[in-house]
Design an enzyme around this catalytic site. Structure first.
Site, mmCIF file in Angstrom:
data_model
loop_
_atom_site.group_PDB
_atom_site.id
_atom_site.type_symbol
_atom_site.label_atom_id
_atom_site.label_comp_id
_atom_site.label_asym_id
_atom_site.label_seq_id
_atom_site.Cartn_x
_atom_site.Cartn_y
_atom_site.Cartn_z
ATOM 1 N N GLY A 1 -44.421 36.340 27.193
ATOM 2 C CA GLY A 1 -44.579 37.135 25.973
ATOM 3 C C GLY A 1 -43.838 38.458 26.118
ATOM 4 O O GLY A 1 -42.784 38.523 26.769
ATOM 5 N N GLY B 1 -8.645 33.312 32.435
ATOM 6 C CA GLY B 1 -9.835 33.028 33.235
ATOM 7 C C GLY B 1 -9.979 31.532 33.435
ATOM 8 O O GLY B 1 -9.622 30.987 34.483
ATOM 9 N N GLU C 1 -17.277 30.686 38.206
ATOM 10 C CA GLU C 1 -16.825 29.497 38.964
ATOM 11 C C GLU C 1 -16.474 28.361 38.014
ATOM 12 O O GLU C 1 -16.728 27.197 38.308
ATOM 13 C CB GLU C 1 -17.896 29.037 39.955
ATOM 14 C CG GLU C 1 -18.296 30.085 40.980
ATOM 15 C CD GLU C 1 -17.149 30.506 41.878
ATOM 16 O OE1 GLU C 1 -16.252 29.672 42.137
ATOM 17 O OE2 GLU C 1 -17.139 31.671 42.299
ATOM 18 N N THR D 1 -15.041 39.641 42.793
ATOM 19 C CA THR D 1 -16.379 39.963 43.289
ATOM 20 C C THR D 1 -16.350 40.203 44.788
ATOM 21 O O THR D 1 -15.819 39.380 45.539
ATOM 22 C CB THR D 1 -17.362 38.830 42.924
ATOM 23 O OG1 THR D 1 -17.365 38.714 41.500
ATOM 24 C CG2 THR D 1 -18.768 39.126 43.406
HETATM 25 C C1 FAD Z 1 -20.076 38.182 37.505
HETATM 26 C C2 FAD Z 1 -18.722 37.535 37.574
HETATM 27 C C3 FAD Z 1 -18.111 37.383 38.795
HETATM 28 C C4 FAD Z 1 -16.830 36.823 38.874
HETATM 29 N N1 FAD Z 1 -16.207 36.756 40.093
HETATM 30 C C5 FAD Z 1 -14.944 36.275 40.160
HETATM 31 C C6 FAD Z 1 -14.252 36.274 41.422
HETATM 32 O O1 FAD Z 1 -14.780 36.689 42.464
HETATM 33 N N2 FAD Z 1 -12.967 35.851 41.448
HETATM 34 C C7 FAD Z 1 -12.328 35.410 40.314
HETATM 35 O O2 FAD Z 1 -11.162 35.024 40.407
HETATM 36 N N3 FAD Z 1 -12.960 35.389 39.116
HETATM 37 C C8 FAD Z 1 -14.249 35.813 39.015
HETATM 38 N N4 FAD Z 1 -14.908 35.823 37.796
HETATM 39 C C9 FAD Z 1 -14.212 35.387 36.601
HETATM 40 C C10 FAD Z 1 -14.683 34.034 36.086
HETATM 41 O O3 FAD Z 1 -14.247 33.001 36.937
HETATM 42 C C11 FAD Z 1 -14.173 33.872 34.644
HETATM 43 O O4 FAD Z 1 -14.843 34.834 33.862
HETATM 44 C C12 FAD Z 1 -14.416 32.486 34.089
HETATM 45 O O5 FAD Z 1 -13.602 31.533 34.717
HETATM 46 C C13 FAD Z 1 -14.161 32.429 32.575
HETATM 47 O O6 FAD Z 1 -12.976 33.043 32.226
HETATM 48 P P1 FAD Z 1 -12.928 34.120 31.031
HETATM 49 O O7 FAD Z 1 -14.030 35.069 31.213
HETATM 50 O O8 FAD Z 1 -11.536 34.646 30.956
HETATM 51 O O9 FAD Z 1 -13.232 33.281 29.725
HETATM 52 P P2 FAD Z 1 -12.158 32.434 28.850
HETATM 53 O O10 FAD Z 1 -11.389 31.514 29.723
HETATM 54 O O11 FAD Z 1 -11.404 33.368 27.972
HETATM 55 O O12 FAD Z 1 -13.161 31.593 27.960
HETATM 56 C C14 FAD Z 1 -13.808 32.125 26.797
HETATM 57 C C15 FAD Z 1 -14.671 31.007 26.221
HETATM 58 O O13 FAD Z 1 -13.807 29.904 25.827
HETATM 59 C C16 FAD Z 1 -14.255 28.719 26.486
HETATM 60 N N5 FAD Z 1 -13.093 27.879 26.830
HETATM 61 C C17 FAD Z 1 -11.921 28.272 27.387
HETATM 62 N N6 FAD Z 1 -11.133 27.207 27.592
HETATM 63 C C18 FAD Z 1 -11.809 26.120 27.149
HETATM 64 C C19 FAD Z 1 -11.523 24.733 27.085
HETATM 65 N N7 FAD Z 1 -10.375 24.213 27.543
HETATM 66 N N8 FAD Z 1 -12.465 23.890 26.567
HETATM 67 C C20 FAD Z 1 -13.655 24.399 26.121
HETATM 68 N N9 FAD Z 1 -13.971 25.710 26.133
HETATM 69 C C21 FAD Z 1 -13.070 26.553 26.668
HETATM 70 C C22 FAD Z 1 -14.953 29.199 27.741
HETATM 71 O O14 FAD Z 1 -15.831 28.208 28.268
HETATM 72 C C23 FAD Z 1 -15.679 30.447 27.239
HETATM 73 O O15 FAD Z 1 -16.851 30.083 26.573
HETATM 74 C C24 FAD Z 1 -16.179 36.371 37.685
HETATM 75 C C25 FAD Z 1 -16.831 36.505 36.447
HETATM 76 C C26 FAD Z 1 -18.092 37.077 36.381
HETATM 77 C C27 FAD Z 1 -18.763 37.215 35.034
#
Ligand code: FAD
Length: 381
Positions: free
Chosen positions: A337, A126, A361, A153
């Site tokens: 509340g 992600g 994003e 999405t």
């Molecule tokens: C409602 C929704 C809609 C979405 N729509 C789209 C879409 O249309 N297209 C698309 O491509 N994606 C989409 N996404 C995906 C979204 O972009 C990812 O969920 C997001 O980028 C985070 O990736 P992850 O969930 O794999 O978390 P991870 O990358 O696994 O991260 C897990 C945690 O580790 C932290 N972390 C990871 N790397 C680091 C770092 N280097 N330094 C500090 N902290 C770090 C993160 O901040 C997070 O807290 C969507 C997600 C949601 C929830």
């Protein structure tokens, strides 16, 4: 801060939001059903055109786009989201599409005639965009794409999806490219809708791509330039997502003010308590600061600022405004509340939607990395 034209858009969208959108907001959140009626309304008003350059049928103002998002999202996050979904692939096409691609695709998206989504995220990848495993291999007349995506999405309602895939044999991020995959293309399967706690009205789905064929001209721009495009699209779209945070914060304040004016405790209205008034004041101070940062960054986009000059400001705006949304919405629930916990009042949906904004994003940790890397001159990983 807004010019006359932007103020006109603000007045129009504010009126429509109050008269036609607000009444639908709770229902969209409760049912989680895609609001086709709201899509039609935005289209009728010509709002999809706001950030698109004039030569592709648009109004050419990212600031105006932020204003529209703010006014709609203040009453209905999901309706504002319809604009934001359309405007993310637009940034990629504008940044890297060939002139023929821009002419073919941008006017359709600008008018709302066609809907598009962008799909980069995969189960194992992600935040770390460079870790995607979906691959595209060159074949006669085009490309075959194989892989799996999550969290796309708008996939089930979009006419086409820009899918991120690696080309070539290597694993470097520079090999990532975006491909336009039309809905209904053989081999593309859209999986079951995610059950979400926030952003419930616009569906997110996994995608399964089984050797999907796309013609050569569906590769956005030129091969090996794609990763830059993805980053540029995310940068230019970030002020728009930041505006969604301002929208939620302002909407939460609106509801909180209404509530405290009508709630009694200890024989008086709770608005009389300094502890309540200061909370409200802090909510306003933070929201105004976020709004200023968002408009300033959107103006940079309108002034043509790109790349590393834009990236840290866009990241700062997204991070700050969406953190403010979470803080303000949580404080608003506190002011309600127990009423803030029931679904009888709309305030808890502001908190649920704000949490989504801190993650999508690019998470807010990733935004902080962008700001920190720019400050210290580090090359982003
Ligand atoms: C409602 C929704 C809609 C979405 N729509 C789209 C879409 O249309 N297209 C698309 O491509 N994606 C989409 N996404 C995906 C979204 O972009 C990812 O969920 C997001 O980028 C985070 O990736 P992850 O969930 O794999 O978390 P991870 O990358 O696994 O991260 C897990 C945690 O580790 C932290 N972390 C990871 N790397 C680091 C770092 N280097 N330094 C500090 N902290 C770090 C993160 O901040 C997070 O807290 C969507 C997600 C949601 C929830």
């Amino acid at each position: 801060m807004l010019n006359a034209e932007q103020r006109q858009i603000q007045d129009l969208v504010r009126r429509v939001a109050r008269e036609k959108v607000a009444a639908r907001a709770n229902d969209i959140d409760r049912t989680g059903e895609y609001p086709s009626d709201m899509y039609a309304l935005l289209r009728e008003l010509g709002l999809f055109a706001l950030p698109f350059p004039a030569e592709y049928g648009g109004t050419g103002s990212s600031v105006a786009a932020c204003v529209a998002i703010e006014e709609l999202g203040r009453v209905c996050y999901n309706t504002a989201y319809l604009l934001a979904v359309q405007w993310t692939p637009f940034g990629a096409i504008l940044a890297g599409g060939t002139e023929a691609q821009k002419q073919a695709w941008l006017p359709q998206l600008s008018s709302g005639e066609k809907r598009a989504s962008i799909s980069i995220t995969e189960a194992q990848s992600g935040s770390d965009v460079s870790g995607i495993r979906t691959r595209a291999r060159r074949v006669d007349g085009g490309w075959r794409i194989h892989g799996q995506k999550v969290w796309c999405t708008g996939a089930s309602v979009s006419d086409y999806i820009f899918v991120g895939a690696k080309t070539g044999d290597g694993d470097s991020p520079s090999g990532i490219n975006l491909f336009k995959v039309d809905r209904g293309t053989p081999g593309l399967q859209i999986g079951r809708k995610e059950e979400k706690t926030g952003a419930r009205g616009v569906p997110s789905h996994p995608l399964f791509l089984d050797d999907v064929f796309v013609p050569a001209d569906h590769l956005l721009g030129s091969e090996q330039g794609g990763f830059k495009l993805v980053m540029e699209a995310l940068n230019t779209a970030r002020p728009l997502h930041a505006a969604r945070g301002v929208a939620l914060a302002q909407g939460a304040i609106d509801h909180a003010v209404d509530f405290v004016k009508n709630r009694q405790a200890f024989g008086q209205g709770i608005e009389a308590f300094q502890g309540v008034r200061w909370m409200l004041a802090d909510m306003v101070i933070q929201t105004e600061a976020a709004r200023s940062l968002v408009y300033r960054t959107a103006q940079m986009v309108d002034d043509g600022v790109t790349g590393q000059a834009l990236a840290p400001m866009a990241a700062a705006a997204k991070c700050f405004a969406t953190d403010v949304a979470m803080k303000v919405a949580t404080d608003a629930v506190q002011l309600f509340g127990a009423s803030g916990i029931t679904t009888d009042y709309p305030i808890n949906r502001y908190m649920r939607d704000a949490k989504v904004l801190q993650i999508i994003e690019g998470t807010n940790q990733i935004q902080r990395n962008i700001v920190g890397n720019a400050l210290l001159g580090r090359v982003p990983r």
